[in-house]
Scaffold this motif. Structure first.
Motif, PDB file in Angstrom:
ATOM      1  N   LEU A  90      41.221  20.719  53.407  1.00 51.08           N
ATOM      2  CA  LEU A  90      40.536  21.624  54.330  1.00 51.08           C
ATOM      3  C   LEU A  90      41.519  22.091  55.387  1.00 51.08           C
ATOM      4  O   LEU A  90      42.460  21.377  55.744  1.00 51.08           O
ATOM      5  CB  LEU A  90      39.355  20.925  55.016  1.00 51.08           C
ATOM      6  CG  LEU A  90      38.245  20.359  54.127  1.00 51.08           C
ATOM      7  CD1 LEU A  90      37.219  19.622  54.988  1.00 51.08           C
ATOM      8  CD2 LEU A  90      37.568  21.462  53.311  1.00 51.08           C
ATOM      9  N   ILE A  91      41.282  23.283  55.907  1.00 52.37           N
ATOM     10  CA  ILE A  91      42.056  23.780  57.038  1.00 52.37           C
ATOM     11  C   ILE A  91      41.067  24.297  58.072  1.00 52.37           C
ATOM     12  O   ILE A  91      40.202  25.130  57.760  1.00 52.37           O
ATOM     13  CB  ILE A  91      43.089  24.849  56.600  1.00 52.37           C
ATOM     14  CG1 ILE A  91      43.994  25.232  57.758  1.00 52.37           C
ATOM     15  CG2 ILE A  91      42.447  26.050  55.959  1.00 52.37           C
ATOM     16  CD1 ILE A  91      45.249  25.987  57.334  1.00 52.37           C
ATOM     17  N   ASP A  92      41.125  23.726  59.264  1.00 56.31           N
ATOM     18  CA  ASP A  92      40.135  23.972  60.316  1.00 56.31           C
ATOM     19  C   ASP A  92      38.715  23.739  59.801  1.00 56.31           C
ATOM     20  O   ASP A  92      37.779  24.484  60.106  1.00 56.31           O
ATOM     21  CB  ASP A  92      40.275  25.391  60.891  1.00 56.31           C
ATOM     22  CG  ASP A  92      41.561  25.563  61.696  1.00 56.31           C
ATOM     23  OD1 ASP A  92      42.134  24.541  62.143  1.00 56.31           O
ATOM     24  OD2 ASP A  92      41.993  26.714  61.876  1.00 56.31           O
ATOM     25  N   GLY A  93      38.567  22.700  58.985  1.00 54.86           N
ATOM     26  CA  GLY A  93      37.256  22.284  58.507  1.00 54.86           C
ATOM     27  C   GLY A  93      36.696  23.077  57.351  1.00 54.86           C
ATOM     28  O   GLY A  93      35.575  22.809  56.900  1.00 54.86           O
ATOM     29  N   GLN A  94      37.472  24.045  56.809  1.00 56.20           N
ATOM     30  CA  GLN A  94      36.996  24.912  55.739  1.00 56.20           C
ATOM     31  C   GLN A  94      37.949  24.874  54.544  1.00 56.20           C
ATOM     32  O   GLN A  94      39.134  24.573  54.698  1.00 56.20           O
ATOM     33  CB  GLN A  94      36.872  26.363  56.233  1.00 56.20           C
ATOM     34  CG  GLN A  94      35.937  26.553  57.414  1.00 56.20           C
ATOM     35  CD  GLN A  94      34.497  26.223  57.070  1.00 56.20           C
ATOM     36  OE1 GLN A  94      34.035  26.527  55.965  1.00 56.20           O
ATOM     37  NE2 GLN A  94      33.788  25.584  57.992  1.00 56.20           N
ATOM     38  N   PRO A  95      37.445  25.169  53.336  1.00 54.69           N
ATOM     39  CA  PRO A  95      38.366  25.296  52.202  1.00 54.69           C
ATOM     40  C   PRO A  95      39.452  26.319  52.516  1.00 54.69           C
ATOM     41  O   PRO A  95      39.208  27.292  53.249  1.00 54.69           O
ATOM     42  CB  PRO A  95      37.456  25.769  51.059  1.00 54.69           C
ATOM     43  CG  PRO A  95      36.094  25.293  51.443  1.00 54.69           C
ATOM     44  CD  PRO A  95      36.032  25.391  52.945  1.00 54.69           C
ATOM     45  N   PRO A  96      40.643  26.146  51.989  1.00 55.04           N
ATOM     46  CA  PRO A  96      41.757  27.003  52.407  1.00 55.04           C
ATOM     47  C   PRO A  96      41.673  28.450  51.957  1.00 55.04           C
ATOM     48  O   PRO A  96      42.268  29.323  52.581  1.00 55.04           O
ATOM     49  CB  PRO A  96      42.972  26.307  51.794  1.00 55.04           C
ATOM     50  CG  PRO A  96      42.427  25.527  50.639  1.00 55.04           C
ATOM     51  CD  PRO A  96      41.070  25.079  51.070  1.00 55.04           C
ATOM     52  N   GLY A  97      40.967  28.738  50.871  1.00 59.56           N
ATOM     53  CA  GLY A  97      40.892  30.120  50.406  1.00 59.56           C
ATOM     54  C   GLY A  97      42.279  30.677  50.143  1.00 59.56           C
ATOM     55  O   GLY A  97      43.092  30.073  49.435  1.00 59.56           O
ATOM     56  N   ALA A  98      42.591  31.842  50.758  1.00 61.28           N
ATOM     57  CA  ALA A  98      43.889  32.486  50.545  1.00 61.28           C
ATOM     58  C   ALA A  98      45.046  31.683  51.110  1.00 61.28           C
ATOM     59  O   ALA A  98      46.211  31.978  50.805  1.00 61.28           O
ATOM     60  CB  ALA A  98      43.874  33.883  51.172  1.00 61.28           C
ATOM     61  N   ALA A  99      44.780  30.663  51.918  1.00 64.07           N
ATOM     62  CA  ALA A  99      45.834  29.837  52.513  1.00 64.07           C
ATOM     63  C   ALA A  99      46.208  28.635  51.636  1.00 64.07           C
ATOM     64  O   ALA A  99      46.983  27.786  52.062  1.00 64.07           O
ATOM     65  CB  ALA A  99      45.402  29.351  53.896  1.00 64.07           C
ATOM     66  N   HIS A 100      45.687  28.561  50.411  1.00 63.17           N
ATOM     67  CA  HIS A 100      45.991  27.394  49.573  1.00 63.17           C
ATOM     68  C   HIS A 100      47.428  27.443  49.068  1.00 63.17           C
ATOM     69  O   HIS A 100      48.005  28.514  48.850  1.00 63.17           O
ATOM     70  CB  HIS A 100      45.015  27.307  48.391  1.00 63.17           C
ATOM     71  CG  HIS A 100      45.239  28.336  47.327  1.00 63.17           C
ATOM     72  ND1 HIS A 100      46.072  28.115  46.255  1.00 63.17           N
ATOM     73  CD2 HIS A 100      44.726  29.580  47.166  1.00 63.17           C
ATOM     74  CE1 HIS A 100      46.072  29.188  45.474  1.00 63.17           C
ATOM     75  NE2 HIS A 100      45.258  30.095  46.000  1.00 63.17           N
ATOM     76  N   GLY A 101      48.016  26.248  48.876  1.00 61.81           N
ATOM     77  CA  GLY A 101      49.352  26.151  48.315  1.00 61.81           C
ATOM     78  C   GLY A 101      49.319  26.137  46.805  1.00 61.81           C
ATOM     79  O   GLY A 101      48.258  26.239  46.164  1.00 61.81           O
ATOM     80  N   THR A 102      50.496  25.977  46.200  1.00 61.62           N
ATOM     81  CA  THR A 102      50.595  26.067  44.744  1.00 61.62           C
ATOM     82  C   THR A 102      49.964  24.871  44.034  1.00 61.62           C
ATOM     83  O   THR A 102      49.684  24.954  42.835  1.00 61.62           O
ATOM     84  CB  THR A 102      52.068  26.186  44.320  1.00 61.62           C
ATOM     85  OG1 THR A 102      52.805  25.087  44.870  1.00 61.62           O
ATOM     86  CG2 THR A 102      52.675  27.481  44.814  1.00 61.62           C
ATOM     87  N   ASP A 103      49.741  23.761  44.756  1.00 62.13           N
ATOM     88  CA  ASP A 103      49.208  22.559  44.118  1.00 62.13           C
ATOM     89  C   ASP A 103      47.726  22.344  44.377  1.00 62.13           C
ATOM     90  O   ASP A 103      47.195  21.271  44.065  1.00 62.13           O
ATOM     91  CB  ASP A 103      49.993  21.330  44.580  1.00 62.13           C
ATOM     92  CG  ASP A 103      51.391  21.297  43.975  1.00 62.13           C
ATOM     93  OD1 ASP A 103      51.493  21.271  42.734  1.00 62.13           O
ATOM     94  OD2 ASP A 103      52.373  21.330  44.733  1.00 62.13           O
ATOM     95  N   VAL A 104      47.045  23.341  44.936  1.00 58.34           N
ATOM     96  CA  VAL A 104      45.597  23.280  45.117  1.00 58.34           C
ATOM     97  C   VAL A 104      44.992  24.634  44.770  1.00 58.34           C
ATOM     98  O   VAL A 104      45.675  25.652  44.765  1.00 58.34           O
ATOM     99  CB  VAL A 104      45.203  22.887  46.561  1.00 58.34           C
ATOM    100  CG1 VAL A 104      45.720  21.513  46.922  1.00 58.34           C
ATOM    101  CG2 VAL A 104      45.711  23.907  47.565  1.00 58.34           C
ATOM    102  N   ASP A 105      43.677  24.644  44.503  1.00 60.96           N
ATOM    103  CA  ASP A 105      43.002  25.918  44.283  1.00 60.96           C
ATOM    104  C   ASP A 105      42.419  26.426  45.598  1.00 60.96           C
ATOM    105  O   ASP A 105      42.564  25.795  46.650  1.00 60.96           O
ATOM    106  CB  ASP A 105      41.945  25.794  43.180  1.00 60.96           C
ATOM    107  CG  ASP A 105      40.828  24.811  43.511  1.00 60.96           C
ATOM    108  OD1 ASP A 105      40.592  24.527  44.705  1.00 60.96           O
ATOM    109  OD2 ASP A 105      40.170  24.327  42.565  1.00 60.96           O
ATOM    110  N   ASP A 106      41.751  27.586  45.556  1.00 59.27           N
ATOM    111  CA  ASP A 106      41.266  28.174  46.804  1.00 59.27           C
ATOM    112  C   ASP A 106      40.125  27.385  47.428  1.00 59.27           C
ATOM    113  O   ASP A 106      39.802  27.557  48.606  1.00 59.27           O
ATOM    114  CB  ASP A 106      40.884  29.638  46.623  1.00 59.27           C
ATOM    115  CG  ASP A 106      39.838  29.849  45.549  1.00 59.27           C
ATOM    116  OD1 ASP A 106      39.326  28.861  44.979  1.00 59.27           O
ATOM    117  OD2 ASP A 106      39.512  31.019  45.263  1.00 59.27           O
ATOM    118  N   GLU A 107      39.517  26.466  46.642  1.00 61.08           N
ATOM    119  CA  GLU A 107      38.502  25.564  47.203  1.00 61.08           C
ATOM    120  C   GLU A 107      39.130  24.298  47.788  1.00 61.08           C
ATOM    121  O   GLU A 107      38.420  23.451  48.340  1.00 61.08           O
ATOM    122  CB  GLU A 107      37.484  25.193  46.125  1.00 61.08           C
ATOM    123  CG  GLU A 107      36.609  26.350  45.683  1.00 61.08           C
ATOM    124  CD  GLU A 107      35.743  26.870  46.824  1.00 61.08           C
ATOM    125  OE1 GLU A 107      35.183  26.039  47.568  1.00 61.08           O
ATOM    126  OE2 GLU A 107      35.647  28.097  46.977  1.00 61.08           O
TER     127      GLU A 107
END
Length: 346
Positions: free
Chosen positions: A287-304
């Motif tokens: 999570l980033i700021d309590g929310q799934p990262p969406g477009a801020a996800h890195g290569t080792d995670v999905d947007d959720e």
């Protein structure tokens, strides 16, 4: 030559080196012995005598070092471009963490990063000491007479370093050298850092080298404890939540649903981690700021924010778009048996 070296506060990782002014390439010493290498990849064992008459570039690395990861596309490009013009590139893999001394891990990393040049496995740090090296990554440039003529710690200065290669090849009598510089377009963790927005330095999770640990009651060394994270964190502070054992160089999750929380400012966030038992895996959610990262996800995670720890390496968990501001990162491990070593940023 006046040199400024910026290194992280806790270790020997060099971030960037800036050279002020032009200077000729002076003799810094003789090429030391390579006999201390504990093994070799991509080559039969090499000696200083075998390499006499060649222009050499020695690349000291350890495979989870983000500074080396970002530098490596340039070294590989130089190895390919100048191979037929007389350059020999030799990687020296000197481990920082214990798991980085495992040959299978080094071999996998060499494959992942497409390292085709010879690699001296330096698990006892003998070659490191012979060169009197003191940082990852480090480059040593050796002329055809076996003399060290230049060295460089950290990332950056790629144009100048390629010019050093060209000069040494010309001194050795090689003609037809292509003076155009290589062009590198790296992605993933190998993409160059966003230095202008980077406000978070590398940090460790083991009790010897960590700073700014904020879990209530502090860390208890080498003993399982249930930690709690505070409601908020200052920039570059971090905390554990759940049942963890904090060891000298690593934090180990004892039971499922443990969390790590980190307040950071950077485009990229990476975590060096792996399963406690080779071959095992563990699911996690970011999570980033309590929310799934969406477009801020890195290569080792999905947007959720979903991912899985499957091997001991650096995982890119966040790559956020602008604007880059202070954010709170959180990773929850849904399974036990995870070892977390260090955070790096870019």
């Amino acid at each position: 030559m006046v040199t400024l070296i910026q290194t992280s506060a806790q270790d020997g990782h060099a971030l960037r080196q800036t050279n002020l002014g032009a200077a000729s390439l002076q003799v810094e010493g003789e090429l030391p012995s390579l006999r201390g290498a504990t093994g070799w990849l991509n080559s039969q064992p090499l000696t200083a005598a075998d390499l006499r008459g060649k222009v050499l570039l020695f690349d000291f690395w350890t495979y989870t070092c983000i500074n080396w990861i970002r530098q490596s596309p340039y070294v590989s490009a130089w190895a390919e471009k100048y191979r037929d013009q007389g350059l020999v590139v030799i990687g020296v893999h000197t481990p920082e963490f214990e798991f980085e001394a495992t040959v299978d891990n080094i071999r996998r990393a060499a494959s992942d990063f497409k390292i085709a040049y010879p690699i001296a496995i330096d698990s006892d740090h003998a070659v490191w000491r012979a060169f009197r090296n003191r940082a990852w990554p480090a480059l040593y440039f050796v002329d055809a007479q076996g003399r060290i003529r230049h060295h460089h710690f950290g990332e950056g200065e790629y144009e100048q370093l390629e010019r050093v290669i060209q000069q040494l090849l010309a001194e050795a009598g090689h003609s037809g050298i292509d003076n155009e510089l290589v062009s590198v377009d790296a992605d993933g963790a190998q993409a160059q850092a966003d230095w202008s927005s980077l406000k978070s330095p590398e940090n460790y999770l083991g009790y010897v080298r960590t700073v700014n640990f904020a879990s209530l009651g502090g860390a208890v060394a080498n003993r399982s404890r249930v930690y709690a994270a505070p409601a908020s964190l200052k920039l570059n502070h971090w905390a554990l939540s759940g049942d963890w054992t904090v060891k000298e160089e690593v934090a180990v999750l004892s039971k499922p649903n443990g969390r790590i929380v980190y307040r950071f400012q950077a485009r990229d966030l990476h975590l060096v981690m792996g399963p406690s038992v080779p071959g095992a895996s563990a699911r996690f959610r970011v999570l980033i700021d309590g929310q799934p990262p969406g477009a801020a996800h890195g290569t080792d995670v999905d947007d959720e924010g979903n991912g899985k720890v499957i091997e001991q390496r650096l995982y890119q968990l966040i790559r956020q778009p602008a604007p880059i501001v202070e954010r709170t990162f959180e990773i929850e491990f849904l399974d036990a048996g995870v070892e977390a070593f260090s955070f790096t940023f870019g």
